[in-house]
Design an enzyme around this catalytic site. Sequence first.
Site, mmCIF file in Angstrom:
data_model
loop_
_atom_site.group_PDB
_atom_site.id
_atom_site.type_symbol
_atom_site.label_atom_id
_atom_site.label_comp_id
_atom_site.label_asym_id
_atom_site.label_seq_id
_atom_site.Cartn_x
_atom_site.Cartn_y
_atom_site.Cartn_z
ATOM 1 N N GLU A 1 0.825 -1.209 0.000
ATOM 2 C CA GLU A 1 0.000 0.000 0.000
ATOM 3 C C GLU A 1 0.864 1.265 0.000
ATOM 4 O O GLU A 1 0.531 2.254 -0.650
ATOM 5 C CB GLU A 1 -0.954 0.009 1.195
ATOM 6 C CG GLU A 1 -2.150 -0.919 1.035
ATOM 7 C CD GLU A 1 -3.027 -0.582 -0.167
ATOM 8 O OE1 GLU A 1 -3.073 0.586 -0.587
ATOM 9 O OE2 GLU A 1 -3.660 -1.509 -0.700
ATOM 10 N N TYR B 1 -6.220 6.851 4.422
ATOM 11 C CA TYR B 1 -6.436 5.876 3.364
ATOM 12 C C TYR B 1 -5.697 4.564 3.641
ATOM 13 O O TYR B 1 -6.299 3.481 3.622
ATOM 14 C CB TYR B 1 -6.017 6.422 1.980
ATOM 15 C CG TYR B 1 -5.870 5.293 1.010
ATOM 16 C CD1 TYR B 1 -6.992 4.691 0.465
ATOM 17 C CD2 TYR B 1 -4.619 4.752 0.711
ATOM 18 C CE1 TYR B 1 -6.875 3.580 -0.351
ATOM 19 C CE2 TYR B 1 -4.497 3.647 -0.101
ATOM 20 C CZ TYR B 1 -5.626 3.074 -0.633
ATOM 21 O OH TYR B 1 -5.508 1.974 -1.425
ATOM 22 N N ASP C 1 -10.127 6.756 -2.143
ATOM 23 C CA ASP C 1 -8.984 7.319 -2.865
ATOM 24 C C ASP C 1 -9.530 7.926 -4.154
ATOM 25 O O ASP C 1 -10.745 8.070 -4.310
ATOM 26 C CB ASP C 1 -7.914 6.247 -3.118
ATOM 27 C CG ASP C 1 -8.350 5.221 -4.152
ATOM 28 O OD1 ASP C 1 -9.545 5.184 -4.495
ATOM 29 O OD2 ASP C 1 -7.485 4.453 -4.620
ATOM 30 N N CYS D 1 -13.459 2.136 -14.984
ATOM 31 C CA CYS D 1 -14.092 3.439 -14.746
ATOM 32 C C CYS D 1 -13.013 4.515 -14.677
ATOM 33 O O CYS D 1 -12.835 5.197 -13.673
ATOM 34 C CB CYS D 1 -14.907 3.375 -13.451
ATOM 35 S SG CYS D 1 -16.058 4.743 -13.222
ATOM 36 N N CYS E 1 -17.524 1.594 -20.320
ATOM 37 C CA CYS E 1 -18.797 1.202 -19.711
ATOM 38 C C CYS E 1 -19.307 -0.126 -20.254
ATOM 39 O O CYS E 1 -20.020 -0.850 -19.559
ATOM 40 C CB CYS E 1 -19.834 2.304 -19.923
ATOM 41 S SG CYS E 1 -19.342 3.878 -19.169
ATOM 42 N N CYS F 1 -18.164 -2.738 -18.033
ATOM 43 C CA CYS F 1 -18.362 -2.494 -16.598
ATOM 44 C C CYS F 1 -19.423 -3.419 -15.997
ATOM 45 O O CYS F 1 -20.535 -3.508 -16.513
ATOM 46 C CB CYS F 1 -18.757 -1.039 -16.356
ATOM 47 S SG CYS F 1 -19.021 -0.680 -14.606
ATOM 48 N N CYS G 1 -25.501 2.229 -12.579
ATOM 49 C CA CYS G 1 -24.771 3.508 -12.627
ATOM 50 C C CYS G 1 -25.639 4.649 -13.132
ATOM 51 O O CYS G 1 -26.148 4.609 -14.253
ATOM 52 C CB CYS G 1 -23.546 3.353 -13.530
ATOM 53 S SG CYS G 1 -22.547 4.847 -13.662
#
Length: 222
Positions: A44, A126, A144, A198, A205, A208, A214
């Site tokens: 991370e 975060y 984030d 995205c 899309c 997706c 959405c």
Amino acid sequence: MSELVLDAHWVEQLRRALLRWFDAHKRPTPWRDNPDPYRVWVSEVMLQQTQTATVIPYFERFLARFPTVQALAAAPLEEVLRYWEGLGYYARARNLHKAAQQVAQNGGQLPTTAEQLRKLPGIGAYTASAIASIAYGQPTPVVDGNVTRVLARLLWLKGDLKTTAAQKQLWQLSAQTIDPQRPGDFNQAMMELGSTICTPTQPRCSECPVSHLCAAYQRNQP
DNA sequence: CTCCTGTCCT
DNA sequence: AGGACAGGAG
């Protein structure tokens, strides 16, 4: 700012569709193959400001040389910095090393809650939440850049998303959407959706898994 | 809240 | 040359 409460059925569908997609499409990474808390932590920190593909080889070399918190704590900073060379943002490496020494001092076990993790140098809101959910399975939300964009499109949030009020609402929304059964996977799925499907410009899309949920897609303006 | 860091893009 | 980014620090 109004308290937006999400429809329970919509949330349930989001979790199902997103996790199904993640199970089928998640990118294999060394820290996912073996997500012990130290490895998740290192990954991370490396992933802050740095893309996954760039991080992977550094992560492998770093973990081969510093396989545990104790190994990292015992190593000279100079050497840690050499293993970081090329990743940039060297304060991340200095903080990681300093934090490893603090953890080693406390018996070598990482704190297990986001609140406690947050106190270590280099771990902000975060990263603390990411580690708590991914490594310890706690339902701590993450926000984030990716999560911000995904939620904004899903829910058709307008206006400046960087303001304190907007960020506060995003954390609250993320807390509502996160799957309590699989919090780490859900958080990673949201972030991976944001980085691969995205995307900021020209989102794909058609690929997706949650376009049917959405608001932006339904308005034809993702 | 503002400042900071390297990278990426224009 | 200048600005956006993305997190954390102070």
